[in-house]
Design a protein around this motif. Structure first.
Motif, PDB file in Angstrom:
ATOM      1  N   GLU A   1       0.824  -1.206   0.000  1.00  0.00           N
ATOM      2  CA  GLU A   1       0.000   0.000   0.000  1.00  0.00           C
ATOM      3  C   GLU A   1       0.860   1.259   0.000  1.00  0.00           C
ATOM      4  O   GLU A   1       0.574   2.225  -0.715  1.00  0.00           O
ATOM      5  CB  GLU A   1      -0.928  -0.007   1.211  1.00  0.00           C
ATOM      6  CG  GLU A   1      -1.965  -1.093   1.226  1.00  0.00           C
ATOM      7  CD  GLU A   1      -1.437  -2.454   1.656  1.00  0.00           C
ATOM      8  OE1 GLU A   1      -2.163  -3.451   1.525  1.00  0.00           O
ATOM      9  OE2 GLU A   1      -0.273  -2.524   2.139  1.00  0.00           O
ATOM     10  N   ALA A   2       1.927   1.239   0.807  1.00  0.00           N
ATOM     11  CA  ALA A   2       2.807   2.403   0.883  1.00  0.00           C
ATOM     12  C   ALA A   2       3.502   2.648  -0.447  1.00  0.00           C
ATOM     13  O   ALA A   2       3.620   3.789  -0.910  1.00  0.00           O
ATOM     14  CB  ALA A   2       3.832   2.211   2.000  1.00  0.00           C
TER      15      ALA A   2
ATOM     16  N   HIS B   1       2.411   1.743  -3.380  1.00  0.00           N
ATOM     17  CA  HIS B   1       1.428   2.154  -4.382  1.00  0.00           C
ATOM     18  C   HIS B   1       1.120   3.643  -4.286  1.00  0.00           C
ATOM     19  O   HIS B   1       1.199   4.367  -5.287  1.00  0.00           O
ATOM     20  CB  HIS B   1       0.145   1.338  -4.216  1.00  0.00           C
ATOM     21  CG  HIS B   1      -0.903   1.674  -5.238  1.00  0.00           C
ATOM     22  ND1 HIS B   1      -0.763   1.349  -6.575  1.00  0.00           N
ATOM     23  CD2 HIS B   1      -2.101   2.325  -5.130  1.00  0.00           C
ATOM     24  CE1 HIS B   1      -1.818   1.773  -7.249  1.00  0.00           C
ATOM     25  NE2 HIS B   1      -2.648   2.366  -6.403  1.00  0.00           N
ATOM     26  N   VAL B   2       0.788   4.128  -3.088  1.00  0.00           N
ATOM     27  CA  VAL B   2       0.403   5.534  -2.967  1.00  0.00           C
ATOM     28  C   VAL B   2       1.586   6.449  -3.266  1.00  0.00           C
ATOM     29  O   VAL B   2       1.431   7.514  -3.866  1.00  0.00           O
ATOM     30  CB  VAL B   2      -0.215   5.826  -1.587  1.00  0.00           C
ATOM     31  CG1 VAL B   2       0.822   5.814  -0.471  1.00  0.00           C
ATOM     32  CG2 VAL B   2      -0.962   7.152  -1.598  1.00  0.00           C
ATOM     33  N   THR B   3       2.796   6.017  -2.891  1.00  0.00           N
ATOM     34  CA  THR B   3       3.980   6.840  -3.142  1.00  0.00           C
ATOM     35  C   THR B   3       4.283   6.924  -4.635  1.00  0.00           C
ATOM     36  O   THR B   3       4.546   8.012  -5.172  1.00  0.00           O
ATOM     37  CB  THR B   3       5.192   6.281  -2.385  1.00  0.00           C
ATOM     38  OG1 THR B   3       4.905   6.264  -0.979  1.00  0.00           O
ATOM     39  CG2 THR B   3       6.437   7.117  -2.624  1.00  0.00           C
TER      40      THR B   3
ATOM     41  N   CYS C   1       1.753   9.012  -6.489  1.00  0.00           N
ATOM     42  CA  CYS C   1       1.985  10.441  -6.265  1.00  0.00           C
ATOM     43  C   CYS C   1       3.168  10.936  -7.087  1.00  0.00           C
ATOM     44  O   CYS C   1       3.097  12.008  -7.700  1.00  0.00           O
ATOM     45  CB  CYS C   1       2.220  10.692  -4.774  1.00  0.00           C
ATOM     46  SG  CYS C   1       2.329  12.449  -4.368  1.00  0.00           S
TER      47      CYS C   1
ATOM     48  N   CYS D   1      -6.561   5.799  -6.042  1.00  0.00           N
ATOM     49  CA  CYS D   1      -6.210   6.704  -4.953  1.00  0.00           C
ATOM     50  C   CYS D   1      -7.079   7.958  -5.030  1.00  0.00           C
ATOM     51  O   CYS D   1      -7.900   8.117  -5.940  1.00  0.00           O
ATOM     52  CB  CYS D   1      -4.733   7.080  -5.021  1.00  0.00           C
ATOM     53  SG  CYS D   1      -3.605   5.687  -4.768  1.00  0.00           S
TER      54      CYS D   1
ATOM     55  N   ASN E   1      -3.821  10.334  -1.391  1.00  0.00           N
ATOM     56  CA  ASN E   1      -4.192   9.442  -0.294  1.00  0.00           C
ATOM     57  C   ASN E   1      -4.516   8.050  -0.811  1.00  0.00           C
ATOM     58  O   ASN E   1      -5.133   7.904  -1.868  1.00  0.00           O
ATOM     59  CB  ASN E   1      -5.400   9.986   0.465  1.00  0.00           C
ATOM     60  CG  ASN E   1      -5.125  11.318   1.139  1.00  0.00           C
ATOM     61  OD1 ASN E   1      -3.968  11.737   1.249  1.00  0.00           O
ATOM     62  ND2 ASN E   1      -6.170  11.980   1.577  1.00  0.00           N
ATOM     63  N   TYR E   2      -4.170   7.046  -0.023  1.00  0.00           N
ATOM     64  CA  TYR E   2      -4.518   5.676  -0.378  1.00  0.00           C
ATOM     65  C   TYR E   2      -6.014   5.443  -0.225  1.00  0.00           C
ATOM     66  O   TYR E   2      -6.609   4.657  -0.953  1.00  0.00           O
ATOM     67  CB  TYR E   2      -3.733   4.697   0.504  1.00  0.00           C
ATOM     68  CG  TYR E   2      -3.853   3.269   0.053  1.00  0.00           C
ATOM     69  CD1 TYR E   2      -3.096   2.799  -1.019  1.00  0.00           C
ATOM     70  CD2 TYR E   2      -4.711   2.376   0.689  1.00  0.00           C
ATOM     71  CE1 TYR E   2      -3.211   1.481  -1.454  1.00  0.00           C
ATOM     72  CE2 TYR E   2      -4.825   1.060   0.269  1.00  0.00           C
ATOM     73  CZ  TYR E   2      -4.069   0.615  -0.802  1.00  0.00           C
ATOM     74  OH  TYR E   2      -4.186  -0.686  -1.221  1.00  0.00           O
TER      75      TYR E   2
ATOM     76  N   THR F   1      -5.030  12.367   7.069  1.00  0.00           N
ATOM     77  CA  THR F   1      -6.164  11.790   6.367  1.00  0.00           C
ATOM     78  C   THR F   1      -7.254  11.492   7.393  1.00  0.00           C
ATOM     79  O   THR F   1      -6.976  10.998   8.487  1.00  0.00           O
ATOM     80  CB  THR F   1      -5.758  10.496   5.648  1.00  0.00           C
ATOM     81  OG1 THR F   1      -5.180   9.591   6.594  1.00  0.00           O
ATOM     82  CG2 THR F   1      -4.755  10.771   4.543  1.00  0.00           C
TER      83      THR F   1
ATOM     84  N   SER G   1      -5.744   6.683   6.392  1.00  0.00           N
ATOM     85  CA  SER G   1      -5.034   5.953   5.342  1.00  0.00           C
ATOM     86  C   SER G   1      -3.715   6.654   5.040  1.00  0.00           C
ATOM     87  O   SER G   1      -3.502   7.816   5.405  1.00  0.00           O
ATOM     88  CB  SER G   1      -5.891   5.873   4.081  1.00  0.00           C
ATOM     89  OG  SER G   1      -6.134   7.166   3.554  1.00  0.00           O
TER      90      SER G   1
ATOM     91  N   SER H   1      -0.705   8.607   3.128  1.00  0.00           N
ATOM     92  CA  SER H   1      -0.685   9.749   2.222  1.00  0.00           C
ATOM     93  C   SER H   1       0.749  10.022   1.791  1.00  0.00           C
ATOM     94  O   SER H   1       1.690   9.872   2.577  1.00  0.00           O
ATOM     95  CB  SER H   1      -1.253  10.991   2.909  1.00  0.00           C
ATOM     96  OG  SER H   1      -1.344  12.077   2.002  1.00  0.00           O
TER      97      SER H   1
END
Length: 279
Positions: A119-120, A122-124, A127, A160, A206-207, A223, A227, A229
């Motif tokens: 998850e970390a 993916h969101v990073t 972004c 996201c 944000n995830y 958030t 979640s 961010s």
């Protein structure tokens, strides 16, 4: 309030402080590790800023008590450095603004502490790519809505969300000024860009949901659903044919632009943007 068109002399001064801010992120990335506190990051940034002959723009700004913002995991932005310790698997945004010869340079990146979760990561990475796509829209004659639309379309397409209430901003002799640069938008709307405009693009992705919550310290924004961010930021100047990234870095950030598997991530949008320097 009108948007200032920077002179060539102004832009050259902003290149200098922009390069310094980019170098500072490189310096921080080499030192980040599990077990250090976010206040340790503040000390590193503060001392490095002074060593380079600049001053930390954030220190004392509207009462902000530190020299850098450190936003970890579910913190969207404006995290205040303190005694919290970085842990294996964390992600943390380090947001640096430095001041030299009357001008500010503003940039940030989200770093991995050790190996990130799925998850970390993916969101990073969403972004990071969203910022690249937003920057690619910048050129004379484009509209600010084009920037926001590119970021929003990509981030939401990846599952996201994009933070609405916090925006990029004009920058120069003041740290914050017009225009406001939203990271959501509709193509063909908003301010028409002109060569010499300088502003930041700094999407917060944000995830989970896009809703945010302001904490009682008056600065920290999280958030609402807690979640993860991530945020990346560059300062850019509009040119006739595109833009120049004033805070571009000469090499990938350790712990950020090199993934946990050792794969170097593409930097093409920065490389292209740096060649578009004709005003």
């Amino acid at each position: 309030m009108s948007v200032e068109i920077k002179s060539m002399r102004d832009i050259e001064a902003m290149r200098v402080i922009g390069r310094i801010a980019g170098e500072q992120l490189l310096h921080v990335g080499r030192l980040l590790k599990a077990g250090m506190t976010t206040d340790d990051i503040n000390t590193i940034v503060h001392e490095d800023t002074l060593r380079r002959g600049a001053k930390p723009s954030q220190l004392g700004y509207h009462g902000f008590p530190k020299s850098v913002c450190t936003s970890r995991n579910a913190v969207v932005c404006h995290g205040i450095p303190g005694p919290e310790r970085l842990k294996e698997g964390d992600i943390i945004n380090v947001d640096i603004t430095s001041h030299l010869n009357g001008f500010h340079g503003d940039t940030s990146a989200t770093f991995y502490i050790g190996t990130p979760s799925k998850e970390a990561r993916h969101v990073t990475e969403v972004c990071r790519r969203a910022l690249e796509l937003g920057i690619a829209e910048v050129k004379e004659g484009a509209r600010l809505g084009d920037v926001g639309a590119a970021i929003q379309q990509y981030a939401e397409g990846q599952g996201c969300s994009v933070v609405r209430g916090i925006v990029g901003h004009g920058i120069g002799r003041t740290m914050h000024g017009p225009p406001d640069v939203s990271h959501v938008g509709k193509r063909g709307t908003g301010l028409r860009l002109k060569a010499g405009m300088v502003f930041t693009i700094e999407p917060m992705i944000n995830y989970g949901g896009h809703e945010i919550e302001h904490l009682a310290d008056g600065w920290t924004i999280m958030t609402k659903d807690r979640s993860l961010s991530a945020q990346f930021e560059h300062t850019v100047v509009v040119t006739k044919s595109g833009c120049e990234i004033l805070t571009a870095r000469r090499e990938p950030l350790v712990g950020s632009e090199v993934t946990a598997t050792g794969e170097r991530l593409a930097m093409a949008p920065e490389a292209v943007a740096m060649t578009s320097m004709q005003l």
